[in-house]
Write an enzyme that holds these catalytic residues in place. Structure first.
Site, PDB file in Angstrom:
ATOM      1  N   CYS A 217       7.593  -0.245  14.018  1.00  0.00           N
ATOM      2  CA  CYS A 217       6.623  -0.996  14.802  1.00  0.00           C
ATOM      3  C   CYS A 217       6.681  -0.784  16.311  1.00  0.00           C
ATOM      4  CB  CYS A 217       6.729  -2.484  14.483  1.00  0.00           C
ATOM      5  SG  CYS A 217       8.410  -3.106  14.432  1.00  0.00           S
ATOM      6  N   HIS A 271       4.942  -5.180  20.226  1.00  0.00           N
ATOM      7  CA  HIS A 271       6.200  -5.634  19.646  1.00  0.00           C
ATOM      8  C   HIS A 271       6.796  -6.697  20.566  1.00  0.00           C
ATOM      9  CE1 HIS A 271       9.621  -5.269  16.942  1.00  0.00           C
ATOM     10  NE2 HIS A 271      10.371  -5.489  18.001  1.00  0.00           N
TER      11      HIS A 271
END
Length: 701
Positions: A217, A271
């Site tokens: 991610c 993130h």
């Protein structure tokens, strides 16, 4: 709340309340002023703050003043500055006693403030209704009711919005964690029920070959949210973010903000913490600040950090018993991402109304965390999946796969923290027992069905808002996922299942609705595509992606010859406690690099299948990188030694090569592709051609 002199404060300090029977607070117009020194409060009724003031004025000199002017020096307001306009007089002073006495000596003085930061005493003919915290001690005459003073000045005007591009369309951008194309719309074999996304696909263009640039991610999101490949962002793990190398880069949502859009987001888009504060006002409109002047409606806000841990379910409580049990089912009806759904639904209603009234378009980003682990999902979604979930048909690693290509893909808070999974260390020659594999796959598919429901709620809210006909919708995953195929779990590879994602674009009125394209596209294309479709703009020249408008207009067009992905690897390392952790993760450890020349040496011989994913390793200490190129027919990967000076793979120091044939792969069956590495038997001309394509896609920058 009241407290006599000498009584204890909530935190153990002694309070300094009113003397005698004098009440310790004044209250007017809904404002409470507490005069206990341990409670420094001026605010709406019911709001308290028990922390010690940071810049408290020394009021020991008040003892003499209290003896003479006790009736006027209390109550005391510590760390409170009264609003200054309408001052009777002011003079230089650092003595609260002098300031108090000066007020008492004037019959027209009702309140006073000593500002130690300014070294000034202010006397007032009224008790202001407006005040603020600061390095002050203030006082009022007892029994005196406040009188309205002059209204505070209006806040300075904010910069005007940039002009709106003509015919600009709204944008709804939905990004999902850990989602592979296991959807009915992709005709994916053994997919869970996904009726909402299947219905949405009938109104959108489905991209059958969409790939991310990194298969976990943080690097992936830093890439597509900035529009630049990892080689430019310099983000390959959980340490860095793109703002370190591009402090003035215009981000994907920031471009819309800079061109007159109201830009709002919720859930997991960046993130968490990388970049800091979700990139702050470089990416998002500031609704709280603007709404003070009525320019923009106050919006519901939720960050990734605010996502609920549904009913306090922990990873280690899932999939217990005989590799089944309750899996991760929640008996309740509330799921872990429900707060994001609620915020998105509310935001769409507010934004649609705002756009209708002002003509200003909106950009709304919605980030869903599920189907990321843990699969803490309401039971009703488990009931949608079959008990006898299928097993992968090719659980073994690809034939002739180089060991460095395999990745355990597990770690803290990953699958091996489940109560049952940690009994079975994964290896290229070992996976989970069949019943545990089925349980894991069922958990993931239940989470996909939960995601489908959430997406349907948001799309229904868009339709109900009345803005659907003027809103472009883009839906995508942030990377793929492996569910036991090739003994691989999670993401963190450059295989097809790790890098391929679902990807849809719906453009109102477009002839591409309900169509499919086989063109190769990448996550970095999101930025230039939405800027082009919504505003007709070309993006800055340093953006790596391309606009996919040609595919909206002609689904058989070709916009690029290949898609590129990469992944770094490190030798197994010696973990030691880190006295100053870097990054957003508490309890982080420093990884001392292992291997040849490292600070610790793993057992020989070194097993390249045990390479770590470098999550918390400084980028100058990486050991290997895999560069992968996906064409319409082949996936070609070279594993190279890492150059710690250029932060790039060294094409002169190859470690291994992979070549997988995709000529008969229609993308519907994850068990039919990349089962044999054909590099050794491939014609030299093909390898050379793909090598040159790979080199062109990964220049040193």
């Amino acid at each position: 709340m009241s407290m006599a002199r000498g009584s204890s404060c909530p935190d153990g300090r002694e309070g300094e309340g009113g003397d005698g029977g004098r009440p310790p607070s004044l209250s007017w117009s809904g404002v409470v002023v507490l005069t206990l020194s341990c409670l420094t409060v001026v605010g709406q009724a019911g709001v308290t703050n028990t922390s010690r003031p940071a810049n408290r004025v020394d009021d020991s000199s008040l003892s003499a003043a209290v003896a003479t002017h006790g009736s006027t020096c209390h109550p005391l307001l510590h760390n409170v500055c009264l609003y200054t306009p309408g001052v009777l007089s002011s003079f230089n002073s650092t003595s609260p006693a002098d300031c108090c006495a000066a007020c008492d000596n004037r019959t027209d003085c009702q309140s006073w403030t000593l500002n130690s930061g300014e070294g000034m005493c202010y006397l007032k003919a009224y008790i202001p209704l407006t005040n603020h915290t600061g390095p002050c001690v203030s006082g009022t005459r007892p029994g005196v009711k406040p009188t309205p003073g002059p209204a505070p000045p209006a806040p300075p005007p904010l910069p005007p919005f940039p002009p709106i591009p003509p015919n600009a369309k709204n944008v709804l951008f939905i990004a999902v964690d850990d989602l592979r194309p296991e959807l009915g719309a992709y005709n994916f074999k053994h997919h869970p029920p996904t009726p909402n996304l299947d219905a949405f696909a009938k109104t959108a263009l489905r991209f059958n070959r969409a790939y991310v640039q990194y298969s976990f991610c943080c690097p992936s999101r830093n890439s597509f949210m900035s529009g630049r490949r990892p080689s430019k962002t310099k983000v390959w793990n959980f340490i860095n973010n793109f703002r370190e190398v591009g402090p003035n880069w215009v981000s994907f949502p920031g471009y819309f903000k800079d061109h007159g859009y109201f830009v709002h987001g919720m859930g997991k888009l960046y993130h968490p913490g990388l970049p800091p504060n979700d990139d702050g006002n470089k990416s998002w409109t500031e609704p709280d600040r603007y709404s003070q002047q009525g320019e923009i409606p106050l919006m519901p806000r939720i960050s990734r950090d605010g996502l609920t841990n549904a009913e306090s379910i922990r990873d280690t409580q899932c999939i217990t018993g005989q590799h089944g049990g309750s899996y991760c089912e929640l008996n309740g009806t509330v799921g872990p991402d429900d707060s994001v759904v609620e915020a998105a639904v509310q935001s769409l209603a507010i934004l649609a109304n705002y756009t209708k009234n002002t003509g200003r378009p909106f950009f709304l980003g919605v980030g869903f965390h599920k189907p990321h682990i843990p699969w803490t999902i309401p039971t009703r979604f488990f009931n949608l999946t079959i008990e006898d979930t299928s097993l992968p048909l090719h659980p073994d690693v690809p034939t002739d796969m180089p060991p460095i290509a395999w990745n355990k893909g597990l770690g803290h808070n990953a699958l091996d923290s489940y109560a049952d999974a940690d009994q079975y260390p994964l290896h290229p020659n070992q996976s989970f027992p069949d019943n545990l594999t089925k349980a894991m796959r069922r958990g993931y598919r239940a989470a996909v069905s939960y995601l489908d429901w959430m997406t349907g709620e948001v799309l229904d809210a868009l339709a109900a808002s009345g803005a659907e006909r003027t809103t472009i919708v883009l839906f995508m995953g942030d990377h793929g996922y492996q569910l036991g195929e090739h003994r691989l779990w999670c993401k963190m590879t450059v295989f097809e299942l790790g890098t391929r994602v679902p990807f849809f674009i719906r453009v109102p009125g477009s002839s591409s609705q309900g169509q499919t394209t086989q063109a190769l596209v990448e996550a970095i294309d999101v930025y230039p595509t939405l800027v082009d479709l919504a505003m007709g703009h070309n993006v800055p020249s340093d953006i790596d992606g391309v606009s996919l408008r040609p595919l909206i207009e002609n689904t058989t067009a070709v916009v690029k010859p290949a898609a590129y992905s990469e992944f770094v690897k490190c030798y197994p390392c010696c973990r030691v406690p880190d006295p100053a952790p870097v990054g957003p993760f508490p309890g982080q450890q420093t990884c001392l690099p292992g291997g040849p020349g490292g600070q610790c040496t793993p057992a020989d011989p070194i097993d390249l299948s045990e390479m770590s994913t470098c999550f918390h390793v400084d980028r100058t200490l990486f050991d290997f990188v895999g560069y992968s190129v996906r064409t319409s027919e082949w996936r070609y990967t070279e594993w190279l030694h890492w150059d710690n000076t250029t932060l790039h793979g060294n094409f002169d120091r190859p470690v291994a090569v992979e070549l997988y044939d995709h000529r008969d792969d229609d993308g519907t069956d994850p068990d039919t592709s990349e089962n044999v590495n054909t590099a050794a038997a491939a014609p030299d001309g093909l390898i050379k051609e793909l090598h040159m394509l790979l080199v062109a896609g990964f220049p040193v920058v």
